[in-house]
Design a protein around this motif. Structure first.
Motif, short mmCIF file in Angstrom:
data_model
loop_
_atom_site.label_atom_id
_atom_site.label_comp_id
_atom_site.label_asym_id
_atom_site.label_seq_id
_atom_site.Cartn_x
_atom_site.Cartn_y
_atom_site.Cartn_z
N UNK A 191 0.83 -1.21 0.00
CA UNK A 191 0.00 0.00 0.00
C UNK A 191 0.86 1.26 0.00
N UNK A 192 0.22 2.39 -0.17
CA UNK A 192 0.96 3.64 -0.15
C UNK A 192 1.50 4.00 1.21
N UNK A 193 0.90 3.47 2.25
CA UNK A 193 1.33 3.75 3.62
C UNK A 193 1.05 2.50 4.45
N UNK A 194 1.89 2.25 5.44
CA UNK A 194 1.62 1.17 6.38
C UNK A 194 2.06 -0.20 5.88
N UNK A 195 1.68 -1.26 6.62
CA UNK A 195 2.16 -2.61 6.33
C UNK A 195 1.50 -3.23 5.11
N UNK A 196 2.18 -4.23 4.55
CA UNK A 196 1.61 -4.99 3.45
C UNK A 196 0.50 -5.90 3.97
N UNK A 197 -0.29 -6.39 3.04
CA UNK A 197 -1.36 -7.33 3.38
C UNK A 197 -1.65 -8.15 2.13
N UNK A 198 -2.73 -8.93 2.17
CA UNK A 198 -3.17 -9.67 0.99
C UNK A 198 -4.62 -9.31 0.69
N UNK A 199 -5.00 -9.52 -0.57
CA UNK A 199 -6.38 -9.25 -0.93
C UNK A 199 -7.33 -10.16 -0.16
N UNK A 200 -6.91 -11.39 0.08
CA UNK A 200 -7.76 -12.31 0.84
C UNK A 200 -7.99 -11.85 2.26
N UNK A 201 -6.94 -11.37 2.90
CA UNK A 201 -7.06 -10.85 4.26
C UNK A 201 -8.04 -9.68 4.31
N UNK A 202 -7.93 -8.79 3.34
CA UNK A 202 -8.81 -7.61 3.34
C UNK A 202 -10.24 -7.99 2.96
N UNK A 203 -10.40 -8.92 2.06
CA UNK A 203 -11.75 -9.35 1.69
C UNK A 203 -12.50 -9.90 2.90
N UNK A 204 -11.78 -10.60 3.77
CA UNK A 204 -12.42 -11.23 4.92
C UNK A 204 -12.55 -10.31 6.13
N UNK A 205 -11.60 -9.38 6.31
CA UNK A 205 -11.53 -8.67 7.58
C UNK A 205 -11.57 -7.14 7.49
N UNK A 206 -11.42 -6.59 6.31
CA UNK A 206 -11.42 -5.12 6.22
C UNK A 206 -12.83 -4.61 6.47
N UNK A 207 -13.03 -3.80 7.53
CA UNK A 207 -14.39 -3.36 7.87
C UNK A 207 -15.03 -2.49 6.80
N UNK A 208 -14.23 -1.89 5.93
CA UNK A 208 -14.78 -1.02 4.89
C UNK A 208 -15.27 -1.81 3.68
#
Length: 210
Positions: A191-208
């Motif tokens: 990402x532009x700021x902060x730690x890396x992640x995966x699309x799967x992690x965000x699909x399951x847990x990103x509140x937005x």
């Protein structure tokens, strides 16, 4: 592929150095500032930078691109989409508004469009136009390396702001859900700021995105 993340500017923006391990050809993604730090990492890797890639036109991602290009013997500046022309034209105003020092407006060597490709050594990066945070925001995706550079579209447990001029929340969430997440849960992103992640992690847990 070797990827080095170099936090730059007071906003701790994730500038990336992408190096093809086979050819040592490289690209710098989003050099917002602190070019001495970027040049030091380039020298450390022994890489030969052939281009600068921009995800969007905000100053913490783009402001140092012309100076870095000049320091690297005039390498081309590629991207973002032309929808961000007004942001690059207004870099000096952005710098004054945010107390960011001085930045000069510039026009990249080449604008990008959805479906374009960029080559870094032996690696192909697919260009995905992802408006929302800015109208001309693009994402770079390496299918081979299962990596994406998403700028300020998506973060770990968050998404990009849409309260800037020509930002659009509906466009942003559509870009994420229809263009990025379908690439696969295993895709790791910078990402532009902060730690890396995966699309799967965000699909399951990103509140937005729930």
């Amino acid at each position: 592929m070797q990827v080095l993340i170099i936090p730059v500017t007071p906003f701790q923006q994730n500038c990336s150095l992408i190096v093809c391990s086979a050819t040592k050809e490289a690209a710098v993604v989003d050099p917002g500032g602190d070019i001495d730090k970027i040049l030091a990492q380039i020298e450390h890797t022994g890489a030969h930078v052939t281009q600068i890639l921009l995800t969007h036109g905000h100053l913490d991602h783009a402001a140092a691109a012309p100076e870095l290009a000049a320091a690297l013997n005039g390498v081309p500046i590629i991207g973002p989409h032309i929808g961000d022309k007004f942001w690059l034209d207004g870099l000096d105003d952005q710098a004054q508004r945010f107390g960011f020092g001085h930045a000069k407006a510039f026009t990249p060597t080449h604008w990008l469009s959805d479906g374009d490709t960029v080559q870094v050594g032996d690696h192909i990066l697919n260009v995905i136009h992802c408006p929302g945070h800015t109208p001309g925001h693009v994402v770079f995706h390496s299918k081979e390396a299962q990596l994406a550079w998403v700028g300020d579209v998506l973060f770990q447990n968050s998404i990009g702001r849409t309260d800037f001029p020509q930002g659009n929340h509906a466009d942003l969430t559509r870009s994420i859900k229809e263009k990025l997440l379908p690439l696969g849960d295993g895709i790791q992103f910078v990402p532009g700021h902060g730690p890396t992640s995966t699309f799967g992690q965000e699909r399951l847990h990103n509140p937005h995105l729930l």
